[in-house]
Design a protein around this motif. Structure first.
Motif, mmCIF file in Angstrom:
data_model
loop_
_atom_site.group_PDB
_atom_site.id
_atom_site.type_symbol
_atom_site.label_atom_id
_atom_site.label_comp_id
_atom_site.label_asym_id
_atom_site.label_seq_id
_atom_site.Cartn_x
_atom_site.Cartn_y
_atom_site.Cartn_z
ATOM 1 N N ARG A 28 25.852 34.936 66.098
ATOM 2 C CA ARG A 28 27.102 34.205 65.735
ATOM 3 C C ARG A 28 27.872 35.115 64.777
ATOM 4 O O ARG A 28 28.785 35.192 64.823
ATOM 5 N N ARG A 29 27.114 35.812 63.880
ATOM 6 C CA ARG A 29 27.980 36.780 63.112
ATOM 7 C C ARG A 29 28.432 37.918 63.766
ATOM 8 O O ARG A 29 29.514 38.252 63.473
ATOM 9 N N ASP A 30 27.747 38.103 64.974
ATOM 10 C CA ASP A 30 28.477 39.361 65.789
ATOM 11 C C ASP A 30 29.670 38.784 66.538
ATOM 12 O O ASP A 30 30.797 39.495 66.568
ATOM 13 N N ILE A 31 29.365 37.435 66.972
ATOM 14 C CA ILE A 31 30.734 37.094 67.625
ATOM 15 C C ILE A 31 31.945 36.963 66.534
ATOM 16 O O ILE A 31 33.133 37.095 66.954
ATOM 17 N N ILE A 32 31.510 36.517 65.431
ATOM 18 C CA ILE A 32 32.702 36.319 64.311
ATOM 19 C C ILE A 32 33.331 37.753 64.159
ATOM 20 O O ILE A 32 34.509 38.020 64.299
ATOM 21 N N PHE A 53 25.716 32.410 79.852
ATOM 22 C CA PHE A 53 27.027 31.691 79.299
ATOM 23 C C PHE A 53 26.760 30.458 78.559
ATOM 24 O O PHE A 53 27.424 30.263 77.426
ATOM 25 N N ALA A 54 25.939 29.518 79.017
ATOM 26 C CA ALA A 54 25.958 28.358 78.152
ATOM 27 C C ALA A 54 25.378 28.705 76.829
ATOM 28 O O ALA A 54 25.727 27.888 75.987
ATOM 29 N N ALA A 55 24.503 29.683 76.724
ATOM 30 C CA ALA A 55 23.939 29.614 75.434
ATOM 31 C C ALA A 55 24.874 30.352 74.515
ATOM 32 O O ALA A 55 25.230 29.928 73.275
ATOM 33 N N VAL A 56 25.853 31.250 74.995
ATOM 34 C CA VAL A 56 26.903 31.923 74.179
ATOM 35 C C VAL A 56 27.938 30.626 73.813
ATOM 36 O O VAL A 56 28.369 30.697 72.772
ATOM 37 N N ARG A 57 28.087 29.601 74.819
ATOM 38 C CA ARG A 57 28.985 28.589 74.620
ATOM 39 C C ARG A 57 28.314 27.730 73.515
ATOM 40 O O ARG A 57 29.179 27.250 72.464
ATOM 41 N N LYS A 58 27.250 27.594 73.343
ATOM 42 C CA LYS A 58 26.466 26.923 72.081
ATOM 43 C C LYS A 58 26.760 27.481 70.711
ATOM 44 O O LYS A 58 26.999 26.932 69.819
ATOM 45 N N THR A 61 30.282 26.892 69.809
ATOM 46 C CA THR A 61 30.226 25.386 69.125
ATOM 47 C C THR A 61 29.882 25.417 67.814
ATOM 48 O O THR A 61 30.697 24.803 67.153
ATOM 49 N N VAL A 62 28.726 26.086 67.519
ATOM 50 C CA VAL A 62 28.605 25.952 66.022
ATOM 51 C C VAL A 62 29.373 26.639 65.220
ATOM 52 O O VAL A 62 29.754 26.221 63.999
ATOM 53 N N LEU A 63 30.257 27.775 65.703
ATOM 54 C CA LEU A 63 30.978 28.248 64.896
ATOM 55 C C LEU A 63 32.137 27.644 64.814
ATOM 56 O O LEU A 63 32.968 27.641 63.739
ATOM 57 N N GLU A 64 32.644 26.884 65.899
ATOM 58 C CA GLU A 64 33.895 26.110 66.021
ATOM 59 C C GLU A 64 33.484 24.976 64.810
ATOM 60 O O GLU A 64 34.463 24.542 63.975
#
Length: 115
Positions: A28-32, A53-58, A61-64
């Motif tokens: 998640r930190r990397d996605i940010i 894809f589903a794991a990345v989407r989850k 969602t946490v970041l949102e």
């Protein structure tokens, strides 16, 4: 003396919990980090990680939910971008914690120096 009050930063305790929960994961930190410099689709992000894809989407969602990223539709895609304003609130919160602990350590040092 520094006091901790999330309300001063316009954050509820629930929002603070969500921020720290979101930041606790390296993916998640990397996605940010990636979405602060360049808006990406979920599928573009999913190709960068060894997960579904589903794991990345989850993760997104946490970041949102922590308001650390924003999403919007562009055609059939959902585009993700980092939310620097909310990250600044998280940084201010961490700075408050740092000051609080530095003051506590300074008081402990002074107490120990008295002996």
């Amino acid at each position: 003396m520094v006091t901790y009050d999330a309300a001063q930063l316009d954050l509820t305790d629930d929002q603070v919990d969500r921020i720290f929960r979101a930041l606790a994961d390296a993916t998640r930190r990397d996605i940010i980090g990636r979405t602060l410099t360049e808006e990406s689709s979920i599928s573009e992000l999913a190709h960068r990680y060894e997960m579904s894809f589903a794991a990345v989407r989850k993760h997104i969602t946490v970041l949102e939910e922590a308001q650390l990223v924003c999403t919007h539709r562009s055609g059939r895609e959902r585009r993700i971008r980092g939310n620097p304003e909310h990250l600044q609130k998280a940084q201010a919160l961490l700075t408050t914690y740092e000051r609080l602990w530095r003051e506590r350590i300074d008081r402990l040092d002074a107490l120990l120096a008295e002996d």
